[in-house]
Design an enzyme around this catalytic site. Structure first.
Site, short mmCIF file in Angstrom:
data_model
loop_
_atom_site.label_atom_id
_atom_site.label_comp_id
_atom_site.label_asym_id
_atom_site.label_seq_id
_atom_site.Cartn_x
_atom_site.Cartn_y
_atom_site.Cartn_z
N ARG A 175 -7.44 14.52 20.49
CA ARG A 175 -6.33 15.38 20.08
C ARG A 175 -6.82 16.60 19.33
O ARG A 175 -6.28 17.70 19.48
CB ARG A 175 -5.37 14.58 19.18
CG ARG A 175 -4.54 13.54 19.91
CD ARG A 175 -3.84 12.63 18.91
NE ARG A 175 -3.04 13.36 17.96
CZ ARG A 175 -2.80 12.97 16.72
NH1 ARG A 175 -3.33 11.85 16.25
NH2 ARG A 175 -2.04 13.70 15.92
N LYS A 198 -3.63 2.39 11.35
CA LYS A 198 -4.65 2.00 10.36
C LYS A 198 -4.03 1.19 9.23
O LYS A 198 -4.61 0.22 8.74
CB LYS A 198 -5.34 3.25 9.82
CG LYS A 198 -6.11 4.03 10.88
CD LYS A 198 -6.92 5.15 10.28
CE LYS A 198 -6.06 6.32 9.85
NZ LYS A 198 -5.55 7.12 11.00
N LYS A 199 -2.85 1.60 8.77
CA LYS A 199 -2.19 0.89 7.68
C LYS A 199 -1.77 -0.51 8.11
O LYS A 199 -1.94 -1.49 7.37
CB LYS A 199 -0.99 1.69 7.18
CG LYS A 199 -1.36 2.96 6.43
CD LYS A 199 -2.14 2.64 5.16
CE LYS A 199 -2.49 3.86 4.35
NZ LYS A 199 -3.28 3.53 3.15
N THR A 213 -9.31 11.12 -0.90
CA THR A 213 -9.53 10.09 -1.93
C THR A 213 -10.97 9.59 -1.91
O THR A 213 -11.58 9.38 -2.97
CB THR A 213 -8.55 8.93 -1.73
OG1 THR A 213 -7.21 9.41 -1.84
CG2 THR A 213 -8.77 7.84 -2.76
N ASP A 216 0.85 -1.19 0.00
CA ASP A 216 0.00 0.00 0.00
C ASP A 216 0.89 1.24 0.00
O ASP A 216 2.12 1.16 0.15
CB ASP A 216 -0.92 0.00 1.23
CG ASP A 216 -2.10 0.96 1.09
OD1 ASP A 216 -2.24 1.60 0.03
OD2 ASP A 216 -2.87 1.08 2.05
N LYS A 217 0.23 2.37 -0.16
CA LYS A 217 0.89 3.68 -0.15
C LYS A 217 0.02 4.65 0.63
O LYS A 217 -1.21 4.56 0.62
CB LYS A 217 1.09 4.14 -1.60
CG LYS A 217 1.41 5.63 -1.79
CD LYS A 217 0.18 6.39 -2.21
CE LYS A 217 0.47 7.87 -2.44
NZ LYS A 217 -0.80 8.63 -2.62
N HIS A 218 0.67 5.58 1.32
CA HIS A 218 -0.06 6.62 2.06
C HIS A 218 0.55 7.98 1.76
O HIS A 218 1.77 8.12 1.68
CB HIS A 218 -0.01 6.36 3.56
CG HIS A 218 -0.65 7.46 4.37
ND1 HIS A 218 -2.02 7.54 4.53
CD2 HIS A 218 -0.13 8.53 5.00
CE1 HIS A 218 -2.31 8.59 5.27
NE2 HIS A 218 -1.18 9.22 5.56
N SER A 219 -0.31 8.98 1.59
CA SER A 219 0.15 10.36 1.39
C SER A 219 -0.29 11.22 2.57
O SER A 219 -1.38 11.03 3.13
CB SER A 219 -0.45 10.93 0.10
OG SER A 219 -0.20 12.33 0.01
N SER A 230 -1.00 7.40 14.51
CA SER A 230 -2.33 7.51 13.92
C SER A 230 -2.33 6.99 12.48
O SER A 230 -3.18 6.19 12.09
CB SER A 230 -2.80 8.96 13.95
OG SER A 230 -4.07 9.09 13.35
#
Length: 439
Positions: free
Chosen positions: A168, A187-188, A120, A80-83, A183
């Protein structure tokens, strides 16, 4: 476990044991700790920071507060990828099907818009029928049969993060690197990944506006993810201008379809998408080098295989079977379109990317409050990249608006957010730096 004792020890700068962090987060997820105590813990972490080991422990405790997915039956590397978020950043939409076409399985858990950045999930909701929250069986079946699925976070994944983030948000502790890291990664990691690639944005349209801030976050994310057992690297990328030539929801979906059809070659967006595809393939062992990975990604695009997989994913998750072929039939279009033009000759030398994102929100394409509805039609497209020579009257972008008044205001604002110069400016590269785990 006594919550106030853990809070006191972190407040006083002590290093917390993994067992203490796990006990605190577990009790928090079960609502056995008061909000005031959670807020005090977050503030203590904000002031005192956390070591890498503490951040790994926090990440794993938040991951383990809910379901952790397993993909043993898939038979493909799970990636996967996260931005960290930007303007016109629709990379995930094209990257997931490209990676799937090259042999990866991509169970992508994505989010909505945050602050001035687009989400997204909001973009995908431009597609009629697309289910961003499918049941677990459909999610698994789509990943297995199609190769990728882009959906939202379910209540079963990392529920501790949802509670901690909400607290937070109202206690001025969002901007803590260890808490941000936990955080994002909880999730990832709950998605059952083997490898992860991170896109850490830097610039006036990013959350991390300076190189030092972006480097700190990127290194924290990479070190903690690797420490938690997921092979991870990051690319720091430029966000001093919109990445795609569109910013909004339906307009970015059009951009995605055009990209998959091969109509966005030679752009900054293409550079970033191919770089992340190559990184994912190398990390997963399906490419021997970034150059090899990029060649595979280009073949997936040019052959039409990536577009085919995207269309299958859309249909599997409830969208039209012919979305890629007839996207203009399905994507909503705003009734008002206004050209934003250059007031004089000059080089398009700089822009306020964050303000462009805020203009999309003002048009109705984002939320001021979590309960706000989104107008998926509105936004900007045909945005000209920085470094372009323009003559007076040349188009900088097109505004898509729900009415004339909001469109004219957006056009004025957009024109004011760009600067024309008599000489060209030195622009940063779109990919600034690669960050690997600390040695």
């Amino acid at each position: 476990m006594i919550p106030q004792d853990i809070i006191r020890r972190k407040r006083d700068g002590e290093r917390l044991a993994r067992e203490d962090i796990a006990a605190f987060i577990g009790a928090m997820a079960r609502n056995e700790i008061a909000e005031a105590q959670v807020g005090a813990f977050a503030m203590a972490c904000w002031f005192r920071g956390m070591t890498a080991d503490e951040t790994v422990a926090l990440t794993l405790a938040m991951r383990d507060s809910g379901e952790v997915l397993s993909w043993q039956e898939i038979g493909r590397p799970i990636a996967d990828k996260h931005s960290t978020g930007g303007i016109g950043d629709n990379v995930s939409l094209m990257l997931a099907p490209i990676a799937a076409a090259c042999g990866l399985a991509v169970p992508m858990i994505s989010g909505r818009g945050l602050g001035h950045t687009g989400g997204t999930l909001d973009k995908l909701e431009s597609i009629p029928g697309y289910a961003i929250m499918p049941d677990a069986a459909l999610f698994r079946r789509t990943v297995k049969e199609v190769g990728c699925a882009i959906i939202g976070q379910t209540a079963a994944l990392a529920p501790a993060d949802k509670r901690l983030y909400a607290i937070r948000d109202v206690t001025a502790t969002v901007d803590s690197v260890p808490l941000i890291t936990a955080s994002i990664l909880s999730k990832k990691l709950a998605a059952g990944l083997e490898t992860l690639t991170l896109d850490v944005k830097i610039g006036n349209g990013a959350f991390m506006t300076t190189a030092d801030e972006a480097q700190e976050l990127a290194q924290s994310l990479v070190d903690v993810a690797n420490g938690a057992g997921v092979r991870t690297a990051a690319l720091m990328t430029d966000m001093n201008q919109p990445l795609a030539d569109a910013a909004g929801n339906a307009v970015e979906m059009r951009n995605c379809v055009d990209f998959l059809k091969g109509l966005k070659g030679g752009t900054r967006l293409e550079t970033v998408v191919l770089a992340f595809a190559a990184e994912m393939l190398v990390q997963s062992g399906l490419a021997i080098s970034p150059a090899d990975g990029e060649r595979q990604a280009v073949r997936a695009l040019q052959s039409g295989r990536a577009a085919e997989i995207f269309g299958r994913m859309v249909h599997a998750l409830g969208g039209p079977a012919d979305f890629v072929e007839r996207s203009e039939t399905y994507l909503p279009r705003a009734p008002v379109e206004i050209a934003v033009t250059a007031e004089r000759d000059g080089w398009l030398s700089a822009c306020n990317a964050r303000a462009i994102g805020m203009s999309v929100i003002e048009l109705g394409g984002g939320r001021r409050l979590p309960t706000d509805a989104i107008d998926h039609r509105v936004g900007f497209d045909r945005i000209v990249p920085l470094g372009t020579w323009l003559q007076r009257g040349d188009r900088i972008a097109m505004v898509h608006a729900a009415d004339q008044a909001s469109g004219e205001k957006a056009a004025r604002d957009l024109a004011g957010n760009y600067r024309l110069s008599d000489t060209p400016s030195d622009l940063p590269p779109v990919i600034v730096k690669r960050v690997d785990k600390s040695t």
